[in-house]
Enzyme design. Structure first.
Site, PDB file in Angstrom:
ATOM      1  CD  GLU A  64     -50.264  57.005 -63.834  1.00 54.51           C
ATOM      2  OE1 GLU A  64     -51.468  57.099 -63.618  1.00 54.51           O
ATOM      3  OE2 GLU A  64     -49.394  57.586 -63.160  1.00 54.51           O
ATOM      4  CB  CYS A  85     -40.623  57.280 -62.376  1.00 51.13           C
ATOM      5  SG  CYS A  85     -41.614  56.700 -61.005  1.00 51.13           S
ATOM      6  CB  CYS A 130     -50.056  48.686 -55.197  1.00 53.81           C
ATOM      7  SG  CYS A 130     -48.901  48.213 -53.874  1.00 53.81           S
ATOM      8  CB  CYS A 136     -49.934  53.047 -48.648  1.00 49.87           C
ATOM      9  SG  CYS A 136     -48.646  51.800 -48.527  1.00 49.87           S
ATOM     10  CB  CYS A 153     -50.427  55.383 -52.254  1.00 46.54           C
ATOM     11  SG  CYS A 153     -49.924  54.753 -53.861  1.00 46.54           S
ATOM     12  CB  CYS A 160     -46.839  57.241 -59.847  1.00 44.05           C
ATOM     13  SG  CYS A 160     -45.364  57.293 -60.853  1.00 44.05           S
TER      14      CYS A 160
HETATM   15  N1  SAH Z   1     -44.481  50.581 -53.705  1.00 42.80           N
HETATM   16  C1  SAH Z   1     -43.224  51.198 -53.627  1.00 42.80           C
HETATM   17  C2  SAH Z   1     -42.856  52.007 -54.857  1.00 42.80           C
HETATM   18  C3  SAH Z   1     -43.930  52.798 -55.527  1.00 42.80           C
HETATM   19  S1  SAH Z   1     -44.584  54.145 -54.611  1.00 42.80           S
HETATM   20  C4  SAH Z   1     -43.142  52.047 -52.378  1.00 42.80           C
HETATM   21  O1  SAH Z   1     -44.149  52.252 -51.730  1.00 42.80           O
HETATM   22  O2  SAH Z   1     -42.020  52.448 -52.050  1.00 42.80           O
HETATM   23  C5  SAH Z   1     -43.263  55.350 -54.800  1.00 42.80           C
HETATM   24  C6  SAH Z   1     -43.215  56.366 -53.685  1.00 42.80           C
HETATM   25  O3  SAH Z   1     -44.336  57.257 -53.743  1.00 42.80           O
HETATM   26  C7  SAH Z   1     -43.241  55.753 -52.284  1.00 42.80           C
HETATM   27  O4  SAH Z   1     -42.270  56.344 -51.468  1.00 42.80           O
HETATM   28  C8  SAH Z   1     -44.639  56.121 -51.818  1.00 42.80           C
HETATM   29  O5  SAH Z   1     -44.744  56.097 -50.428  1.00 42.80           O
HETATM   30  C9  SAH Z   1     -44.821  57.476 -52.436  1.00 42.80           C
HETATM   31  N2  SAH Z   1     -46.192  57.971 -52.478  1.00 42.80           N
HETATM   32  C10 SAH Z   1     -47.309  57.284 -52.722  1.00 42.80           C
HETATM   33  N3  SAH Z   1     -48.393  58.099 -52.672  1.00 42.80           N
HETATM   34  C11 SAH Z   1     -47.931  59.336 -52.409  1.00 42.80           C
HETATM   35  C12 SAH Z   1     -48.550  60.612 -52.247  1.00 42.80           C
HETATM   36  N4  SAH Z   1     -49.870  60.763 -52.338  1.00 42.80           N
HETATM   37  N5  SAH Z   1     -47.751  61.671 -52.002  1.00 42.80           N
HETATM   38  C13 SAH Z   1     -46.418  61.536 -51.908  1.00 42.80           C
HETATM   39  N6  SAH Z   1     -45.771  60.356 -52.035  1.00 42.80           N
HETATM   40  C14 SAH Z   1     -46.526  59.262 -52.283  1.00 42.80           C
HETATM   41 FE1  SF4 Z   2     -48.281  50.274 -53.051  1.00 40.38          FE
HETATM   42 FE2  SF4 Z   2     -48.659  52.898 -53.095  1.00 40.38          FE
HETATM   43 FE3  SF4 Z   2     -48.042  51.671 -50.796  1.00 40.38          FE
HETATM   44 FE4  SF4 Z   2     -46.165  51.903 -52.744  1.00 40.38          FE
HETATM   45  S1  SF4 Z   2     -47.139  53.579 -51.590  1.00 40.38           S
HETATM   46  S2  SF4 Z   2     -46.696  50.081 -51.505  1.00 40.38           S
HETATM   47  S3  SF4 Z   2     -47.491  51.730 -54.566  1.00 40.38           S
HETATM   48  S4  SF4 Z   2     -49.921  51.354 -51.991  1.00 40.38           S
END
Ligand code: SAH
Ligand code: SF4
Length: 360
Positions: A95, A108, A115, A119, A122, A335
């Site tokens: 995306e 973005c 990934c 996490c 996410c 995203c």
């Molecule tokens: N992997 C990188 C960049 C992509 S994620 C990272 O983790 O920084 C981009 C941002 O979205 C990160 O700060 C991540 O922690 C946040 N993010 C992921 N899932 C989310 C959610 N459900 N609600 C709010 N922020 C989220």
């Molecule tokens: Fe990967 Fe999502 Fe964690 Fe960013 S927040 S490192 S995209 S699993």
């Protein structure tokens, strides 16, 4: 895991100008200009470039991959957010989100399909890892966003879409450099967000670029952070802080810490106090974003009042903080969300951080 197309044909956006000239060896020089402009100004694949003779177009079609194919596009009701889902060769999809603000337009971009960092909160992490994106696949997202933004100028690029940019370090850094040289986007208008891969943060600090670095912290003690961001076990907070300090020393730019506000998990006064200490030590800016709910995670975002209280605690301790909101909820603009709703799952998430304004 989906096969990467890198071993197959290159995407036209994988090529820098010298490589393009090499590919067009034997053609008059102006052809290189035509193809380069077509690629980078119009976002047109050389095989579709009508100024080229048919025979050359056919030849280029056999030498260059067809990379991003639009699967679906959504626009928010106010038109300020555009989200595109792209099918990649080999079957993966990613995306891209374009966001218009009064004074800038930001895209973005995704750096990986899926990934591997896991996490739990996410949507991208929940879906798992598919493959790295190539330089061309990263840049092509920007090319199409620029076309979608017109007549407004695309001013900023953030690596906050799907994937962990520093797990795909070399390609991401090459893409960043080409954004500066070929796309004329200033280093200060580019931000890379990382989950906190310390060795790559240290390398990035030494690249000699003024590119912004965001670190997704979400917790300021190792026990809670490891629960939320499993890679913390390998790269604990003290190491992340040391890398943030080095980044600031080398580049003169402070990092920003991203903090998804999770109801009852990391939004208590003592979490704010811990974060204030870590942010202060790192000279970092803090961005607070309410968590977007995802189907695979039981918690929800903190209520707005609690976010304000949390921000005040940070400010009282001398930390700069910005409160953000997730944008484009009417179009699945977080995203990871469009992809999962396209695939038929209930709802999903990720985040598109949008500045609401300073909390002071
Ligand atoms: N992997 C990188 C960049 C992509 S994620 C990272 O983790 O920084 C981009 C941002 O979205 C990160 O700060 C991540 O922690 C946040 N993010 C992921 N899932 C989310 C959610 N459900 N609600 C709010 N922020 C989220
Ligand atoms: Fe990967 Fe999502 Fe964690 Fe960013 S927040 S490192 S995209 S699993």
């Amino acid at each position: 895991m989906t096969a990467a197309p890198a071993e197959q044909l290159p995407s036209p956006w994988d090529l820098n100008r010298d490589q393009l000239a090499e590919l067009l060896d034997g053609q008059p020089n102006y052809r290189v200009d035509q193809v380069w402009k077509g690629l980078n100004e119009q976002g047109t694949h050389p095989a579709d470039l009508t100024v080229l003779p048919k025979a050359l177009r056919e030849e280029l079609d056999t030498k260059l991959a067809r990379s991003l194919e639009l699967a679906t596009e959504q626009r928010s009701n106010d038109g300020a957010t555009v989200k595109q889902l792209w099918n990649l060769s080999g079957g993966a999809s990613v995306e891209t989100v374009l966001m218009h603000y009064p004074k800038r337009s930001t895209v973005c971009v995704s750096s990986q399909a899926g990934c591997a960092m896991g996490c739990g909160f996410c949507a991208t992490g929940q879906a798992g890892y598919e493959r790295h994106l190539t330089v061309g696949e990263i840049l092509e997202q920007v090319v199409h966003a620029r076309a979608a933004a017109a007549p407004r100028r695309l001013s900023n690029v953030v690596f906050m879409g799907m994937g962990e940019p520093f797990a795909n370090y070399d390609r991401v850094v090459t893409a960043v450099k080409r954004l500066m040289t070929d796309f004329e986007i200033g280093a200060r208008k580019i931000t890379v967000s990382t989950v906190g891969l310390v060795p790559q943060m240290l390398r990035f600090a030494e690249e000699g670029m003024q590119v912004g670095l965001a670190v997704s912290l979400h917790a300021a003690n190792d026990e809670l952070r490891t629960e939320l961001v499993p890679i913390n076990e390998r790269h604990p907070i003290d190491d992340v802080v040391a890398a943030a300090q080095l980044f600031r020393d080398r580049t003169g730019r402070r990092v920003s810490y991203e903090w998804a506000m999770i109801d009852g998990v990391n939004d208590r006064p003592r979490d704010a106090a811990e974060l204030a200490d870590v942010a202060y030590r790192s000279f970092a800016h803090v961005n607070l974003i309410p968590l977007n709910p995802t189907p695979g995670w039981p918690t929800t975002g903190s209520p707005r009042g609690r976010i304000r209280e949390f921000a005040s605690i940070l400010e009282d301790r001398g930390v700069n903080v910005t409160v953000r909101a997730n944008r484009g909820t009417d179009i699945d603009a977080a995203c990871g969300q469009l992809r999962s709703s396209h695939a038929g799952s209930e709802t999903a998430s990720g985040s598109v951080p949008v500045e609401l304004g300073r909390s002071s």
